[in-house]
Scaffold this active site. Structure first.
Site, mmCIF file in Angstrom:
data_model
loop_
_atom_site.group_PDB
_atom_site.id
_atom_site.type_symbol
_atom_site.label_atom_id
_atom_site.label_comp_id
_atom_site.label_asym_id
_atom_site.label_seq_id
_atom_site.Cartn_x
_atom_site.Cartn_y
_atom_site.Cartn_z
ATOM 1 C CG HIS A 68 31.966 79.275 52.267
ATOM 2 N ND1 HIS A 68 31.946 78.534 50.934
ATOM 3 C CD2 HIS A 68 31.096 80.406 52.505
ATOM 4 C CE1 HIS A 68 31.012 79.438 50.428
ATOM 5 N NE2 HIS A 68 30.640 80.274 51.315
ATOM 6 C CG ASN A 102 31.468 69.530 52.744
ATOM 7 O OD1 ASN A 102 32.418 70.188 53.112
ATOM 8 N ND2 ASN A 102 30.596 69.708 51.551
ATOM 9 C CG ASP A 170 25.877 69.944 57.915
ATOM 10 O OD1 ASP A 170 26.482 69.603 58.816
ATOM 11 O OD2 ASP A 170 24.766 68.937 57.675
ATOM 12 C CG ASP A 323 31.940 77.459 47.628
ATOM 13 O OD1 ASP A 323 32.159 76.774 48.765
ATOM 14 O OD2 ASP A 323 30.865 77.353 46.909
ATOM 15 N N GLY A 342 31.783 72.785 41.039
ATOM 16 C CA GLY A 342 32.663 73.475 41.678
ATOM 17 C C GLY A 342 34.049 73.823 40.807
#
Length: 434
Positions: A68, A102, A170, A323, A342
């Site tokens: 992801h 998202n 999500d 990520d 992030g």
């Protein structure tokens, strides 16, 4: 990274790594632009005109699969476009990338998902985009569980599955337990992975570091471990009741690892992953207040990091996710706690993980490939990448090649990484897309 392979080449004494086939040995390999690698081909079948190159110490292995990551496009093209995301993935050896839904707007209905599928090969005029000679990775798309990824109203999961969603997530925490139970119950017949993040935003509050002496010493707002463990325990109880397979994303604490291990020992249908940044960093690194280290969940305390590392090696954690989360320079040029959470990582993860764990002998090369390639593929319901079967593409990696992380060398449109300005060892030389 060099442009797409244009003509056959023979690599002498390259290390062939194919964990799915149980191969890890030096070999002579014939690489061809359009066919799988030929390992130890008959010398009489190699044309004399084919160029040969010594490759001792370098690696030929199946392509990596990211579980992801995020795209900026649509909605935040200043952070990342599909083209720059593709270029970053290829530069890091990722031949397949599963993208979270998202975006703005979210991938929450059939039309948007199909539009994305149709435009996967569309090229923008992004100057950072990969050149036509560098094909993009295979993008897979998580379909949103709730409309707008807002955690309130469930999407039409069956419709998203029919439109080609790889699974449902999500990418953010769901807090409505009635909704979670309904999603798990309804999705059983769809045979798609469901990725949920065990996280309680209310308990997290404004915390930016896990509770402990270091958070107190640095003056960073702490957050309790219950932020992860309460929703994690709740998800495991729900799985035990309904029997729906689930993937637990962003497990980052030692207690979280214990709960996952207990669930697996009980035979619950659960897989779990952590991110590469949580394996190499800890609260000790927050002494610099580098906003690029502001993550959610935060990097763990030292004991958490050690538990994650052991769980990756043992297989309690099935996969390592990148990520990848691009943020602009302006967004990150603020105080630590005010910066958006992030960091990017598609171009960095393989090199950093190799030299942190494989080169010193803490993990085998097969350990790393199981968690960065085979494990993610299996979670996503994809064929495990393998050189022998020709699935998943391949990468040619030189662990000794040095390069400096800079805006000029990074392919991502954003440069939010604590490694900016550092010299790393390990560079992907070539990739073939499946």
């Amino acid at each position: 990274m060099e442009a797409k392979l244009q003509e056959p080449i023979v690599l002498d004494q390259i290390r062939v790594l194919d964990p799915q086939a149980g191969i890890d040995r030096p070999a002579t390999v014939l690489l061809h632009p359009e066919t799988p690698p030929q390992i130890d081909p008959d010398p009489d079948q190699i044309p004399a005109s084919v160029r040969r190159q010594a490759a001792s110490g370098q690696i030929l292995a199946p392509g990596l699969v990211d579980l992801h990551s995020r795209s900026g496009e649509p909605g935040h093209e200043d952070r990342e476009t599909w083209d720059s995301l593709a270029a970053a993935a290829i530069a890091g050896g990722f031949t397949q990338v599963a993208v979270l839904p998202n975006t703005t707007p979210a991938l929450d209905d059939r039309e948007r998902l199909q539009q994305r599928q149709r435009s996967r090969h569309h090229r923008s005029r992004d100057p950072r985009a990969p050149q036509p000679s560098t094909p993009p990775p295979q993008f897979h798309y998580w379909g949103a569980i709730t409309q707008g990824c807002q955690g309130k109203q469930m999407t039409d999961l069956a419709e998203l599955a029919q439109a080609g969603a790889i699974g449902f997530s999500d990418g953010v925490a769901l807090e409505d337990w009635t909704l979670i139970r309904r999603v798990l119950d309804y999705s059983q017949s769809l045979k798609r992975p469901i990725a949920l993040w065990p996280w309680n935003p209310t308990l997290a509050g404004s915390g930016t570091a896990w509770d402990g002496p270091l958070a107190l010493h640095y003056g960073l707002p702490g957050l309790p471990y219950l932020t992860e463990t309460i929703p994690l325990a709740g998800l495991l109880e729900t799985i035990a009741e309904l029997g729906t397979p689930i993937h637990l994303m962003r497990v980052t604490t030692a207690r979280g690892v214990e709960l996952v291990a207990q669930a697996k020992a009980q035979g619950l249908p659960v897989t779990a992953s952590t991110t590469w940044m949580h394996l190499v960093h800890s609260t000790e690194d927050l002494a610099t207040y580098d906003p690029h280290l502001h993550l959610i969940p935060p990097v763990g305390n030292v004991d958490d990091r050690s538990a994650l590392q052991a769980a990756v090696q043992s297989g309690i954690l099935d996969a390592i996710a990148v990520d990848h989360t691009p943020c602009t320079y302006e967004e990150k040029t603020v105080a630590f706690g005010e910066a958006p959470a992030g960091a990017i990582g598609l171009e960095l993860a393989l090199a950093v993980l190799w030299h942190t764990f494989v080169a010193p002998g803490h993990w085998s090369a097969a350990d790393l490939w199981h968690r960065l390639s085979i494990g993610p593929a299996q979670i996503l319901g994809l064929a495990p990448p393998s050189l022998s079967s020709g699935t998943g593409g391949w990468l040619w990696f030189d662990p000794a090649q040095s390069w400096t992380v800079s805006p000029d060398t990074l392919q991502s449109r954003s440069h939010n990484t604590p490694y900016l300005g550092q010299t790393l060892r390990g560079k992907v030389r070539q990739v073939q897309i499946p």
